[in-house]
Design a protein around this motif. Structure first.
Motif, PDB file in Angstrom:
ATOM      1  N   SER A 142       0.830  -1.547   0.162  1.00  0.00           N
ATOM      2  CA  SER A 142      -0.179  -0.124  -0.265  1.00  0.00           C
ATOM      3  C   SER A 142       0.760   0.905  -0.137  1.00  0.00           C
ATOM      4  O   SER A 142       2.327   1.199   0.207  1.00  0.00           O
ATOM      5  CB  SER A 142      -0.855   0.154   1.554  1.00  0.00           C
ATOM      6  N   VAL A 143       0.147   2.361  -0.007  1.00  0.00           N
ATOM      7  CA  VAL A 143       1.275   4.059  -0.269  1.00  0.00           C
ATOM      8  C   VAL A 143       0.991   4.159   1.501  1.00  0.00           C
ATOM      9  O   VAL A 143       0.787   3.896   2.461  1.00  0.00           O
ATOM     10  CB  VAL A 143       0.085   4.713  -1.194  1.00  0.00           C
ATOM     11  N   MET A 144       2.580   4.429   1.216  1.00  0.00           N
ATOM     12  CA  MET A 144       3.477   4.976   2.617  1.00  0.00           C
ATOM     13  C   MET A 144       2.910   6.585   2.491  1.00  0.00           C
ATOM     14  O   MET A 144       3.283   7.082   1.343  1.00  0.00           O
ATOM     15  CB  MET A 144       4.382   4.484   2.588  1.00  0.00           C
ATOM     16  N   ALA A 145       3.097   7.014   3.636  1.00  0.00           N
ATOM     17  CA  ALA A 145       2.656   8.260   4.494  1.00  0.00           C
ATOM     18  C   ALA A 145       4.523   9.161   4.406  1.00  0.00           C
ATOM     19  O   ALA A 145       5.031   8.403   5.387  1.00  0.00           O
ATOM     20  CB  ALA A 145       2.158   8.781   5.643  1.00  0.00           C
ATOM     21  N   TYR A 146       4.233  10.476   4.283  1.00  0.00           N
ATOM     22  CA  TYR A 146       5.844  10.892   4.492  1.00  0.00           C
ATOM     23  C   TYR A 146       5.688  11.509   5.916  1.00  0.00           C
ATOM     24  O   TYR A 146       4.710  12.772   6.100  1.00  0.00           O
ATOM     25  CB  TYR A 146       7.085  11.368   3.615  1.00  0.00           C
ATOM     26  N   HIS A 147       6.137  11.992   7.739  1.00  0.00           N
ATOM     27  CA  HIS A 147       6.416  12.235   8.278  1.00  0.00           C
ATOM     28  C   HIS A 147       7.754  13.057   8.760  1.00  0.00           C
ATOM     29  O   HIS A 147       8.768  12.355   8.277  1.00  0.00           O
ATOM     30  CB  HIS A 147       5.677  11.240   9.605  1.00  0.00           C
ATOM     31  N   ARG A 148       7.559  13.750   8.987  1.00  0.00           N
ATOM     32  CA  ARG A 148       8.951  15.092   8.676  1.00  0.00           C
ATOM     33  C   ARG A 148       8.981  14.845  10.279  1.00  0.00           C
ATOM     34  O   ARG A 148      10.330  14.808  10.587  1.00  0.00           O
ATOM     35  CB  ARG A 148       8.475  16.824   8.313  1.00  0.00           C
ATOM     36  N   GLU A 149       7.700  15.105  11.183  1.00  0.00           N
ATOM     37  CA  GLU A 149       8.292  15.870  12.670  1.00  0.00           C
ATOM     38  C   GLU A 149       8.020  14.340  13.572  1.00  0.00           C
ATOM     39  O   GLU A 149       7.116  13.549  13.557  1.00  0.00           O
ATOM     40  CB  GLU A 149       7.151  16.877  13.056  1.00  0.00           C
ATOM     41  N   PRO A 150       8.784  13.881  14.753  1.00  0.00           N
ATOM     42  CA  PRO A 150       9.527  14.495  15.343  1.00  0.00           C
ATOM     43  C   PRO A 150      11.076  13.878  14.497  1.00  0.00           C
ATOM     44  O   PRO A 150      11.896  14.556  14.485  1.00  0.00           O
ATOM     45  CB  PRO A 150       9.484  13.964  16.183  1.00  0.00           C
ATOM     46  N   VAL A 151      10.972  12.761  13.497  1.00  0.00           N
ATOM     47  CA  VAL A 151      12.143  12.371  12.617  1.00  0.00           C
ATOM     48  C   VAL A 151      11.202  12.259  11.556  1.00  0.00           C
ATOM     49  O   VAL A 151      10.611  11.497  10.971  1.00  0.00           O
ATOM     50  CB  VAL A 151      12.197  10.449  13.527  1.00  0.00           C
ATOM     51  N   PRO A 152      12.079  12.317  10.477  1.00  0.00           N
ATOM     52  CA  PRO A 152      11.706  12.339   8.767  1.00  0.00           C
ATOM     53  C   PRO A 152      11.827  10.401   8.314  1.00  0.00           C
ATOM     54  O   PRO A 152      12.746  10.159   9.330  1.00  0.00           O
ATOM     55  CB  PRO A 152      12.761  12.972   8.028  1.00  0.00           C
ATOM     56  N   ARG A 153      10.582   9.786   8.200  1.00  0.00           N
ATOM     57  CA  ARG A 153      10.241   8.780   8.215  1.00  0.00           C
ATOM     58  C   ARG A 153       9.161   8.538   7.235  1.00  0.00           C
ATOM     59  O   ARG A 153       8.472   9.090   6.852  1.00  0.00           O
ATOM     60  CB  ARG A 153       9.883   8.224   9.549  1.00  0.00           C
ATOM     61  N   TRP A 154       9.386   7.222   6.646  1.00  0.00           N
ATOM     62  CA  TRP A 154       7.887   7.145   5.611  1.00  0.00           C
ATOM     63  C   TRP A 154       7.368   5.774   6.338  1.00  0.00           C
ATOM     64  O   TRP A 154       8.010   4.898   7.679  1.00  0.00           O
ATOM     65  CB  TRP A 154       8.655   6.243   4.169  1.00  0.00           C
ATOM     66  N   HIS A 155       6.159   5.778   6.778  1.00  0.00           N
ATOM     67  CA  HIS A 155       5.229   5.357   7.688  1.00  0.00           C
ATOM     68  C   HIS A 155       3.811   4.265   6.876  1.00  0.00           C
ATOM     69  O   HIS A 155       3.239   5.287   6.185  1.00  0.00           O
ATOM     70  CB  HIS A 155       4.903   5.723   8.672  1.00  0.00           C
TER      71      HIS A 155
END
Length: 71
Positions: free
Chosen positions: A35-48
């Protein structure tokens, strides 16, 4: 009052190169479930991945699993 120029939502999912006639998906796909992953910048840059919980942290090399055989 004129209508504001709003991009269709699909235009935010793809990078389109009209000169070359090429388009590619802008997001990552989960290697575990697809499935499609979301990108989060805070608190640590990551794909989830919200579906299976798989997370890829940016700025770190992918870790290899230890097999426990031979040292």
């Amino acid at each position: 009052m004129g209508k504001a120029s709003v991009k269709a939502r699909a235009h935010t999912w793809y990078i389109i190169d009209m000169e070359k006639g090429v388009f590619r998906f802008n997001r990552r796909l989960c290697p575990r479930c697809g499935s499609v992953m979301a990108y989060h910048r805070e608190p640590v840059p990551r794909w989830h991945c919200g579906k299976c919980g798989y997370t890829i942290f940016e700025g770190q090399a992918p870790r290899q699993r230890a097999t426990g055989r031979g040292r």
